[in-house]
Design a protein around this motif. Structure first.
Motif, PDB file in Angstrom:
ATOM      1  N   ALA A  63      41.043  34.422  59.563  1.00 17.80           N
ATOM      2  CA  ALA A  63      41.031  33.226  60.408  1.00 17.80           C
ATOM      3  C   ALA A  63      39.958  33.312  61.488  1.00 17.80           C
ATOM      4  N   ILE A  64      39.857  34.465  62.156  1.00 23.95           N
ATOM      5  CA  ILE A  64      38.862  34.575  63.226  1.00 23.95           C
ATOM      6  C   ILE A  64      37.450  34.621  62.646  1.00 23.95           C
ATOM      7  N   SER A  65      37.293  35.219  61.465  1.00 21.33           N
ATOM      8  CA  SER A  65      35.971  35.244  60.828  1.00 21.33           C
ATOM      9  C   SER A  65      35.518  33.831  60.474  1.00 21.33           C
ATOM     10  N   ASP A  66      36.421  33.059  59.864  1.00 20.74           N
ATOM     11  CA  ASP A  66      36.095  31.675  59.510  1.00 20.74           C
ATOM     12  C   ASP A  66      35.756  30.863  60.759  1.00 20.74           C
ATOM     13  N   LYS A  67      36.526  31.092  61.835  1.00 23.24           N
ATOM     14  CA  LYS A  67      36.302  30.334  63.068  1.00 23.24           C
ATOM     15  C   LYS A  67      34.935  30.650  63.658  1.00 23.24           C
ATOM     16  N   MET A  68      34.570  31.929  63.701  1.00 18.71           N
ATOM     17  CA  MET A  68      33.293  32.305  64.293  1.00 18.71           C
ATOM     18  C   MET A  68      32.114  31.739  63.492  1.00 18.71           C
ATOM     19  N   VAL A  69      32.233  31.740  62.172  1.00 16.36           N
ATOM     20  CA  VAL A  69      31.167  31.172  61.347  1.00 16.36           C
ATOM     21  C   VAL A  69      31.062  29.667  61.587  1.00 16.36           C
ATOM     22  N   ALA A  70      32.214  28.988  61.634  1.00 17.20           N
ATOM     23  CA  ALA A  70      32.211  27.532  61.821  1.00 17.20           C
ATOM     24  C   ALA A  70      31.666  27.134  63.185  1.00 17.20           C
ATOM     25  N   ARG A  71      31.907  27.972  64.198  1.00 17.93           N
ATOM     26  CA  ARG A  71      31.488  27.618  65.556  1.00 17.93           C
ATOM     27  C   ARG A  71      30.066  28.083  65.887  1.00 17.93           C
ATOM     28  N   HIS A  72      29.413  28.715  64.941  1.00 18.23           N
ATOM     29  CA  HIS A  72      28.022  29.134  65.155  1.00 18.23           C
ATOM     30  C   HIS A  72      27.130  28.595  64.038  1.00 18.23           C
ATOM     31  N   PRO A  73      27.067  27.274  63.890  1.00 17.27           N
ATOM     32  CA  PRO A  73      26.220  26.720  62.820  1.00 17.27           C
ATOM     33  C   PRO A  73      24.742  27.019  63.038  1.00 17.27           C
ATOM     34  N   HIS A  74      24.347  27.328  64.273  1.00 22.23           N
ATOM     35  CA  HIS A  74      22.955  27.663  64.551  1.00 22.23           C
ATOM     36  C   HIS A  74      22.625  29.093  64.115  1.00 22.23           C
TER      37      HIS A  74
ATOM     38  N   PRO B 192      21.520  28.502  76.170  1.00 23.96           N
ATOM     39  CA  PRO B 192      22.925  28.930  76.175  1.00 23.96           C
ATOM     40  C   PRO B 192      23.873  27.817  76.628  1.00 23.96           C
ATOM     41  N   ASP B 193      23.431  26.997  77.606  1.00 24.09           N
ATOM     42  CA  ASP B 193      24.284  25.896  78.070  1.00 24.09           C
ATOM     43  C   ASP B 193      24.521  24.887  76.955  1.00 24.09           C
ATOM     44  N   GLN B 194      23.472  24.563  76.198  1.00 26.71           N
ATOM     45  CA  GLN B 194      23.638  23.618  75.099  1.00 26.71           C
ATOM     46  C   GLN B 194      24.541  24.186  74.023  1.00 26.71           C
ATOM     47  N   GLN B 195      24.422  25.487  73.769  1.00 29.09           N
ATOM     48  CA  GLN B 195      25.292  26.117  72.782  1.00 29.09           C
ATOM     49  C   GLN B 195      26.743  26.090  73.232  1.00 29.09           C
ATOM     50  N   SER B 196      26.985  26.213  74.549  1.00 26.94           N
ATOM     51  CA  SER B 196      28.349  26.109  75.073  1.00 26.94           C
ATOM     52  C   SER B 196      28.896  24.705  74.866  1.00 26.94           C
ATOM     53  N   VAL B 197      28.042  23.701  75.101  1.00 22.56           N
ATOM     54  CA  VAL B 197      28.461  22.310  74.875  1.00 22.56           C
ATOM     55  C   VAL B 197      28.809  22.097  73.406  1.00 22.56           C
ATOM     56  N   ASP B 198      27.969  22.617  72.510  1.00 19.47           N
ATOM     57  CA  ASP B 198      28.222  22.472  71.078  1.00 19.47           C
ATOM     58  C   ASP B 198      29.518  23.175  70.677  1.00 19.47           C
TER      59      ASP B 198
END
Length: 258
Positions: A83-94, A105-111
Motif C-alpha cells: 500500500a505505501i509503495s503504491d501510494k509513493m509511486v502515485a504521488r510522485h508522477p514527476h 519544492p513548493d510546487q511539488q508540495s501543491v501537487d
C-alpha cells in the motif's frame, strides 16, 4: 526484515508472550505515538546512534499493528508495504511517471496535496486530519486544508488583529464567564496562534519545543546559582529568581554573540 516478522509472530503465538498476545490496536496506539516522539527527540538532539534504535522501535510498532491485523484476518505486513509503495509511486508522477521534474519544492508540495485530495474523492475538505495528532499540529493541518479552498486571511496583519481580538475576549471571559467558557476562549486564542505560525512558515510544535528547552535551560541556571549558596528555588523569592532569570538570558546572549 524476515527475522523481525518471525519474532513478532512468535511473540503473538499461543505459547508466546502473554502481554503481547493480549494487545490490540487501541492498546498499542499510545506506544506508537510515544515511539514517534522519541524519534523526533533523537533528531532534535542530533543523537544519530540513538536515532538508529528509535527508528527500530518505531518500525516494530508497524510490525506489531500489522501482526494484530493479520491475526484478525484484516491484512498483513506485505499488504502494508504494498500500500505505501503504491501510494509513493502515485504521488510522485514527476519521478515514476511522465510529469516534468522541472518544478520547485513548493510546487511539488501543491501537487502532492492535489493528488491526496483526488484520492479522498468526495470527502469533505477537513476529513482525514487525524484526531490523535498533537492539538497544535492538527490545528495547522485543518487550517492548511481550509486555506487551499480559499478560507484564509489574506495577510499576516489580519491574523495578528484576530489574535488581539481573541486575547480581549479571553480577558473578558476570565472576569465574567464560567470556567468552560474561559477554556473555549483560550482554545480560540491558541487556534489563531497556530494560524499565525502557518502564515509565518513556523512549525508551532517545533517553536514550542524550543521555548520549552529554553525555559528549562534558564531555570536550571537559576537552580545552579541558588545551589552555590546552599539554597533551592523554594528558599528564594520571585524577585531574586527573576533577576537570576535575566542573568541567564544575558549569559545566553553573550555566548551567542561570542
Amino acid at each position: 526484515m524476515d527475522r523481525l516478522l518471525e519474532i513478532m509472530a512468535r511473540l503473538r503465538a499461543p505459547d508466546g508472550c502473554p502481554w503481547d498476545i493480549e494487545q490490540g490496536f487501541a492498546e498499542i496506539a499510545p506506544y506508537t505515538l510515544e515511539e514517534a516522539h522519541e524519534v523526533a527527540d533523537a533528531i532534535a538532539h542530533e543523537d544519530w546512534q540513538g536515532l538508529k534504535g528509535e527508528l527500530g522501535d518505531l518500525l516494530f510498532q508497524s510490525v506489531f499493528h500489522a501482526r494484530i491485523a493479520e491475526d484478525r484476518g484484516l491484512f498483513d505486513f506485505n499488504d502494508v508495504v504494498q500500500a505505501i509503495s503504491d501510494k509513493m509511486v502515485a504521488r510522485h508522477p514527476h519521478v515514476f511517471g511522465h510529469e516534468s521534474r522541472d518544478k520547485s519544492p513548493d510546487q511539488q508540495s501543491v501537487d502532492w496535496e492535489r493528488i491526496k485530495a483526488a484520492e479522498r474523492g468526495n470527502a469533505r475538505t477537513l476529513d482525514g486530519v487525524a484526531l490523535a495528532l498533537p492539538a497544535l499540529t492538527r490545528s495547522l493541518k485543518l487550517q492548511k486544508r481550509a486555506a487551499r479552498v480559499g478560507f484564509d486571511w489574506p495577510s499576516t496583519s489580519d491574523v495578528i488583529d484576530k489574535i488581539a481580538e481573541e486575547a480581549r475576549e479571553l480577558v473578558e471571559a476570565r472576569d465574567t464567564l464560567t470556567q468552560a467558557e474561559v477554556e473555549e476562549e483560550f482554545g480560540d486564542l491558541l487556534f489563531v496562534m497556530a494560524n499565525l505560525a502557518r502564515h509565518l512558515s513556523v512549525d508551532p510544535e517545533a517553536a514550542l519545543r524550543a521555548a520549552n528547552a529554553k525555559f528549562t535551560r534558564r531555570f536550571n541556571r537559576i537552580e545552579d546559582w541558588l545551589a552555590e549558596s546552599g539554597r533551592r528555588p523554594e528558599d528564594s523569592d520571585l524577585a531574586e529568581m527573576d533577576a537570576l532569570w535575566n542573568r541567564a538570558k544575558a549569559e545566553e546572549k553573550a555566548r551567542k554573540n561570542g
